[in-house]
Scaffold this active site. Structure first.
Site, PDB file in Angstrom:
ATOM      1  N   ASP A 106      50.189 -32.410  47.393  1.00 34.46           N
ATOM      2  CA  ASP A 106      48.806 -32.173  47.802  1.00 34.46           C
ATOM      3  C   ASP A 106      48.647 -32.447  49.302  1.00 34.46           C
ATOM      4  O   ASP A 106      49.358 -31.866  50.101  1.00 34.46           O
ATOM      5  CB  ASP A 106      47.871 -33.040  46.934  1.00 34.46           C
ATOM      6  CG  ASP A 106      46.407 -32.742  47.141  1.00 34.46           C
ATOM      7  OD1 ASP A 106      45.919 -31.724  46.614  1.00 34.46           O
ATOM      8  OD2 ASP A 106      45.740 -33.531  47.835  1.00 34.46           O
ATOM      9  N   ARG A 107      47.726 -33.320  49.716  1.00 41.06           N
ATOM     10  CA  ARG A 107      47.547 -33.596  51.145  1.00 41.06           C
ATOM     11  C   ARG A 107      48.839 -34.104  51.755  1.00 41.06           C
ATOM     12  O   ARG A 107      49.175 -33.789  52.902  1.00 41.06           O
ATOM     13  CB  ARG A 107      46.439 -34.639  51.380  1.00 41.06           C
ATOM     14  CG  ARG A 107      45.158 -34.406  50.627  1.00 41.06           C
ATOM     15  CD  ARG A 107      44.598 -33.021  50.829  1.00 41.06           C
ATOM     16  NE  ARG A 107      44.132 -32.780  52.193  1.00 41.06           N
ATOM     17  CZ  ARG A 107      43.732 -31.590  52.644  1.00 41.06           C
ATOM     18  NH1 ARG A 107      43.770 -30.542  51.836  1.00 41.06           N
ATOM     19  NH2 ARG A 107      43.304 -31.447  53.874  1.00 41.06           N
ATOM     20  N   HIS A 151      35.895 -28.529  46.543  1.00 39.80           N
ATOM     21  CA  HIS A 151      35.922 -29.690  47.434  1.00 39.80           C
ATOM     22  C   HIS A 151      36.424 -29.316  48.827  1.00 39.80           C
ATOM     23  O   HIS A 151      36.094 -30.000  49.799  1.00 39.80           O
ATOM     24  CB  HIS A 151      36.800 -30.791  46.833  1.00 39.80           C
ATOM     25  CG  HIS A 151      38.241 -30.424  46.687  1.00 39.80           C
ATOM     26  ND1 HIS A 151      38.678 -29.476  45.801  1.00 39.80           N
ATOM     27  CD2 HIS A 151      39.345 -30.882  47.334  1.00 39.80           C
ATOM     28  CE1 HIS A 151      39.997 -29.364  45.894  1.00 39.80           C
ATOM     29  NE2 HIS A 151      40.423 -30.188  46.810  1.00 39.80           N
ATOM     30  N   HIS A 273      47.678 -29.820  38.374  1.00 35.03           N
ATOM     31  CA  HIS A 273      47.884 -30.161  39.783  1.00 35.03           C
ATOM     32  C   HIS A 273      48.715 -31.422  39.999  1.00 35.03           C
ATOM     33  O   HIS A 273      49.510 -31.504  40.931  1.00 35.03           O
ATOM     34  CB  HIS A 273      46.510 -30.326  40.448  1.00 35.03           C
ATOM     35  CG  HIS A 273      46.571 -30.742  41.878  1.00 35.03           C
ATOM     36  ND1 HIS A 273      47.232 -30.015  42.854  1.00 35.03           N
ATOM     37  CD2 HIS A 273      46.048 -31.830  42.520  1.00 35.03           C
ATOM     38  CE1 HIS A 273      47.099 -30.622  44.022  1.00 35.03           C
ATOM     39  NE2 HIS A 273      46.392 -31.719  43.840  1.00 35.03           N
TER      40      HIS A 273
END
Length: 295
Positions: A106-107, A151, A273
């Site tokens: 992810d990030r 988001h 995810h």
């Protein structure tokens, strides 16, 4: 969680202090977490890497968990992936490593890719979990993406709008993210990890810092990416994605990363995810196979 690991704080040459979990002996593997989590997201994967002869280093990114949350700036450079990549290289240098294996979710995967671009001499091999390139995802925005990843558009709104709304009930917000983005039921998240996520997200400073992370992605990060649009990384790249998640459904992940790297292998895993928590064994085995078998 992380039995046998050291849980410590390391101050970088910039003055920033990162909370870091360290365990094992062998070739160093840096693991970077995503939103809205901390390094705790790796607690089911890290022991397997240690058992197979790796030294695992798992920090909380700046702005997250127990790491420092510096005041941002008007251009969001403080939370740009370039700045966060510099943190990671500096951390590994503090630990005595000039070259290392790198995996991000992810990030953390976006920080990992920027690290590979800016510090190719430091990253031996790169694994990116459940992301497509940032500019591609924004450019291909449609109803499905905007609905599933709302988001991305909510968190980038000017402060303090998202901060105030999230802060009104941070526990509900965080639990809703874990439930919505995963595809394996909420029982896959350990209570210890969720408690750590909740504790971090109850801090208004952390909420603001993580919003700044997304504001950077929609502004300065895109500028940096555009400047490097024709630049391809040379180290081997493993792309993993959740076959049941939005990234796996909306994008040809492996094909998109072949535009950014010369040597790419890819695989979808039976999850949504949160690969490290939904399918930790499969995630660990994919990472181990990649790190041990690529030239």
């Amino acid at each position: 969680m992380f039995e046998g690991f050291e849980d410590t704080n390391i101050t970088l040459r910039s003055g920033l202090t990162l909370r870091v979990r360290i365990g094992g002996e062998g070739k160093p593997v840096l693991l970077l977490h995503g939103y809205p989590q901390t390094s705790a997201c790796w607690h089911k994967v890290a022991p397997s890497l240690v058992d197979r002869g790796f030294r695992v280093i798992a920090p909380d990114l700046r702005g997250y968990g127990r790491s420092d949350k510096p005041v941002s700036d008007a251009k969001h450079l403080t939370y740009s992936k370039r700045t966060m990549a510099e943190d990671q290289v500096s951390l590994m240098q503090e630990l005595g490593y000039s070259r290392f294996l790198l995996a991000g979710h992810d990030r953390g995967a976006r920080v990992a890719f920027r690290t590979a671009l800016d510090y190719p001499e430091a990253v031996e091999m790169l694994a990116l979990l459940d992301i497509a390139p940032t500019d591609e995802m924004y450019a291909r925005t449609d109803r499905d993406f905007a609905t599933g990843y709302y988001h991305w558009f909510f968190l980038i709104q000017p402060s303090p709008l998202p901060e105030r709304l999230i802060g009104a009930d941070p526990d509900f917000y965080l639990r809703s993210k874990l439930a919505a983005w995963g595809r394996s039921g909420t029982d896959v998240y350990s209570q210890e990890a969720v408690s750590e996520y909740l504790q971090a997200f109850r801090d208004p400073v952390s909420i603001h810092a993580t919003c700044e992370d997304y504001r950077a992605s929609a502004t300065i990060d895109l500028e940096h990416d555009a400047a490097d649009a024709d630049k391809k990384i040379n180290m081997p790249l493993l792309a993993l994605w959740g076959a049941k998640g939005l990234v796996g459904k909306l994008y040809d992940v492996e094909k998109l990363w072949r535009k950014r790297a010369h040597h790419v292998v890819g695989k979808g895993l039976p999850a949504g995810h949160f690969l490290p928590e939904e399918v930790p064994d499969e995630t660990a085995e994919a990472l181990i196979h990649f790190f041990k078998n690529q030239p």
